[in-house]
Scaffold this motif. Structure first.
Motif, PDB file in Angstrom:
ATOM      1  N   ASP A  51      16.252 -22.749  20.984  1.00  0.00           N
ATOM      2  CA  ASP A  51      15.172 -23.889  20.822  1.00  0.00           C
ATOM      3  C   ASP A  51      13.631 -23.575  20.003  1.00  0.00           C
ATOM      4  O   ASP A  51      13.257 -22.862  20.689  1.00  0.00           O
ATOM      5  CB  ASP A  51      15.142 -24.810  22.169  1.00  0.00           C
ATOM      6  CG  ASP A  51      16.414 -25.066  22.758  1.00  0.00           C
ATOM      7  OD1 ASP A  51      17.378 -25.597  21.832  1.00  0.00           O
ATOM      8  OD2 ASP A  51      16.472 -25.284  23.914  1.00  0.00           O
ATOM      9  N   PRO A  52      13.231 -23.874  19.195  1.00  0.00           N
ATOM     10  CA  PRO A  52      12.220 -23.594  18.433  1.00  0.00           C
ATOM     11  C   PRO A  52      10.899 -23.892  19.336  1.00  0.00           C
ATOM     12  O   PRO A  52      11.015 -25.128  20.042  1.00  0.00           O
ATOM     13  CB  PRO A  52      12.110 -24.350  17.150  1.00  0.00           C
ATOM     14  CG  PRO A  52      12.724 -25.517  17.286  1.00  0.00           C
ATOM     15  CD  PRO A  52      13.905 -25.133  18.262  1.00  0.00           C
ATOM     16  N   THR A 107      14.523 -21.933  12.780  1.00  0.00           N
ATOM     17  CA  THR A 107      14.946 -23.560  12.631  1.00  0.00           C
ATOM     18  C   THR A 107      14.103 -23.973  11.423  1.00  0.00           C
ATOM     19  O   THR A 107      12.798 -23.842  11.380  1.00  0.00           O
ATOM     20  CB  THR A 107      14.635 -24.205  13.798  1.00  0.00           C
ATOM     21  OG1 THR A 107      15.579 -23.571  14.863  1.00  0.00           O
ATOM     22  CG2 THR A 107      15.110 -25.767  13.483  1.00  0.00           C
ATOM     23  N   TRP A 112      15.476 -16.797  17.034  1.00  0.00           N
ATOM     24  CA  TRP A 112      16.049 -17.811  15.937  1.00  0.00           C
ATOM     25  C   TRP A 112      15.334 -18.633  15.389  1.00  0.00           C
ATOM     26  O   TRP A 112      14.302 -19.143  15.905  1.00  0.00           O
ATOM     27  CB  TRP A 112      17.049 -18.282  16.988  1.00  0.00           C
ATOM     28  CG  TRP A 112      17.953 -17.737  17.175  1.00  0.00           C
ATOM     29  CD1 TRP A 112      18.293 -16.978  18.489  1.00  0.00           C
ATOM     30  CD2 TRP A 112      19.533 -17.356  16.834  1.00  0.00           C
ATOM     31  NE1 TRP A 112      19.232 -16.179  18.748  1.00  0.00           N
ATOM     32  CE2 TRP A 112      20.130 -16.462  17.790  1.00  0.00           C
ATOM     33  CE3 TRP A 112      19.823 -17.619  15.628  1.00  0.00           C
ATOM     34  CZ2 TRP A 112      21.173 -15.841  17.167  1.00  0.00           C
ATOM     35  CZ3 TRP A 112      21.210 -16.844  15.125  1.00  0.00           C
ATOM     36  CH2 TRP A 112      21.887 -16.101  15.922  1.00  0.00           C
ATOM     37  N   THR A 119      19.392 -23.840  12.448  1.00  0.00           N
ATOM     38  CA  THR A 119      18.981 -22.606  13.196  1.00  0.00           C
ATOM     39  C   THR A 119      19.649 -21.405  12.648  1.00  0.00           C
ATOM     40  O   THR A 119      21.117 -21.324  12.655  1.00  0.00           O
ATOM     41  CB  THR A 119      19.209 -22.896  14.425  1.00  0.00           C
ATOM     42  OG1 THR A 119      18.674 -24.094  15.149  1.00  0.00           O
ATOM     43  CG2 THR A 119      18.587 -21.589  15.638  1.00  0.00           C
ATOM     44  N   ASP A 130      24.286 -25.757  12.449  1.00  0.00           N
ATOM     45  CA  ASP A 130      24.095 -27.122  12.253  1.00  0.00           C
ATOM     46  C   ASP A 130      24.110 -27.538  13.709  1.00  0.00           C
ATOM     47  O   ASP A 130      25.380 -28.086  14.153  1.00  0.00           O
ATOM     48  CB  ASP A 130      24.650 -27.748  11.288  1.00  0.00           C
ATOM     49  CG  ASP A 130      24.377 -29.252  11.298  1.00  0.00           C
ATOM     50  OD1 ASP A 130      23.717 -29.625  12.141  1.00  0.00           O
ATOM     51  OD2 ASP A 130      25.039 -29.927  10.441  1.00  0.00           O
ATOM     52  N   ARG A 131      23.434 -27.495  14.712  1.00  0.00           N
ATOM     53  CA  ARG A 131      23.730 -27.840  16.176  1.00  0.00           C
ATOM     54  C   ARG A 131      23.918 -29.346  16.249  1.00  0.00           C
ATOM     55  O   ARG A 131      25.009 -29.608  17.046  1.00  0.00           O
ATOM     56  CB  ARG A 131      22.487 -27.526  17.081  1.00  0.00           C
ATOM     57  CG  ARG A 131      22.083 -25.835  16.803  1.00  0.00           C
ATOM     58  CD  ARG A 131      21.029 -25.658  17.605  1.00  0.00           C
ATOM     59  NE  ARG A 131      21.187 -25.543  19.157  1.00  0.00           N
ATOM     60  CZ  ARG A 131      19.983 -25.532  19.940  1.00  0.00           C
ATOM     61  NH1 ARG A 131      18.824 -25.489  19.738  1.00  0.00           N
ATOM     62  NH2 ARG A 131      20.304 -25.787  21.650  1.00  0.00           N
ATOM     63  N   GLU A 163      18.945 -30.026  10.293  1.00  0.00           N
ATOM     64  CA  GLU A 163      18.164 -28.830  10.835  1.00  0.00           C
ATOM     65  C   GLU A 163      19.147 -27.630  11.177  1.00  0.00           C
ATOM     66  O   GLU A 163      20.192 -27.770  11.799  1.00  0.00           O
ATOM     67  CB  GLU A 163      17.796 -29.482  12.356  1.00  0.00           C
ATOM     68  CG  GLU A 163      16.630 -28.294  13.042  1.00  0.00           C
ATOM     69  CD  GLU A 163      15.991 -29.106  14.338  1.00  0.00           C
ATOM     70  OE1 GLU A 163      14.911 -29.700  13.919  1.00  0.00           O
ATOM     71  OE2 GLU A 163      16.734 -29.263  15.110  1.00  0.00           O
TER      72      GLU A 163
END
Length: 338
Positions: A260-261, A277, A275, A286, A302-303, A284
């Motif tokens: 998570d950014p 993003t 990580w 990551t 690509d979450r 989006e």
């Protein structure tokens, strides 16, 4: 492990369509390569020139992504807090580095340099170019001695191998183990990644370890070392990375919050715990990449679409754009920087 067909092409394994696509994307400059593609409907692995899906490659700086997972996992276990400093966990005395927080290390905003000046990075780089030698062979004791002398700059985004080396060893200290033991106990073991390991010296390389080569095909020493493990010393097979990607996408990986950014990191990018993003082709992504003397690597997710890709090469020619192409299509010019 570099078997070839009678026609001279590298022997492929795994999914034939993916192997063909990978060879077309990478071209002849990558004679030993592998890829994993994970989607909601399938997990596909392929490669060529490596003998099989259990051959292990240097992941180089994708190791930082593993350290990021371990950082987020340690927070969840309450072994550390964001404000925990290096000096709380490592014997750094009254040095400036002792006051650096683990949180700032995880986002490359600690103010630490890429490498310590005392490591003579220019001399080591020249030796790598000329002789293919490993520039990262320090022990943890030697790393700590370097850290005690280093100057800490402004807390702005600045990619730091030194920072992630220290972060990983601090996390291991918090858990009462070594960094290699931490990776084995909290990542490789729980996720079933038998080929993911951290060799401290060449004697610890497994029989499955591939040799790396420069972009001109010259042999390169393996990048092993106790100190470098958290920043660039992990090795893994493409089969391991397929399983890792699956666990990151379904949320079962330890420390998945690392993805998570939480902070800006360069133009158009944000960073979590290692990580990165960014928006690519309206999606989006990551990701993290890696490069050593004889290897290149890329892993992207690509979450939202629950898809992921890893590309590994035993040649020191970048594979970033090829990884992006497999995941979302060709990247825009100038977008691939770490």
């Amino acid at each position: 492990m570099n078997e070839r067909t009678p026609g001279g092409a590298p022997e492929s394994y795994g999914d034939e369509r993916l192997a063909t696509k990978l060879a077309t994307l990478l071209g002849p400059g990558h004679p030993v390569a592998a890829a994993a593609v994970v989607s909601p409907s399938a997990v596909t692995v392929a490669g060529y020139g490596a003998g099989g899906p259990d051959a292990d490659f240097e992941m180089a700086s994708i190791s930082k992504g593993i350290t990021g997972l371990l950082y987020a996992d340690a927070l969840e276990r309450q072994e550390i807090e964001p404000g925990t400093t290096l000096g709380d966990l490592l014997p750094l005395g009254g040095s400036p580095a002792a006051r650096v927080s683990l949180e700032s290390l995880s986002t490359h905003t600690s103010g630490l340099p890429r490498l310590p000046a005392s490591a003579q990075p220019l001399r080591r780089t020249i030796a790598l170019w000329r002789h293919g030698t490993n520039p990262y062979g320090e022990s943890l004791t030697e790393l700590l001695a370097q850290a005690r002398e280093v100057k800490v700059g402004k807390p702005v985004p600045r990619y730091s191998n030194l920072g992630f080396e220290l972060l990983g060893h601090a996390l291991a200290a918090a858990a009462g183990t070594t960094y290699a033991g931490l990776v084995a106990d909290r990542i490789a073991g729980p996720l079933g990644l038998p080929g993911l390991y951290v060799p401290a010296d060449p004697r610890q390389l497994r029989a499955t370890a591939l040799p790396g080569r420069s972009k001109r095909g010259r042999p390169r020493e393996p990048w092993t070392g106790e100190a470098v493990g958290p920043a660039g010393g992990i090795r893994a097979s493409v089969r391991d990375l397929a399983r890792l990607i699956s666990s990151l996408l379904d949320g079962s990986a330890p420390g998945v919050a690392a993805l998570d950014p939480v902070a800006p990191f360069g133009r158009g990018m944000r960073i979590g715990a290692a990580w990165i993003t960014m928006n690519m082709a309206g999606r989006e992504v990551t990701w993290h990449n890696g490069g050593s003397g004889g290897f290149r690597s890329w892993l992207g997710l690509d979450r939202a679409g629950r898809t992921g890709v890893a590309v590994l090469s035993a040649t020191a020619v970048p594979v970033d754009r090829h990884g992006f192409a497999l995941l979302v299509g060709p990247p825009r010019r100038g977008a691939l920087r770490t």
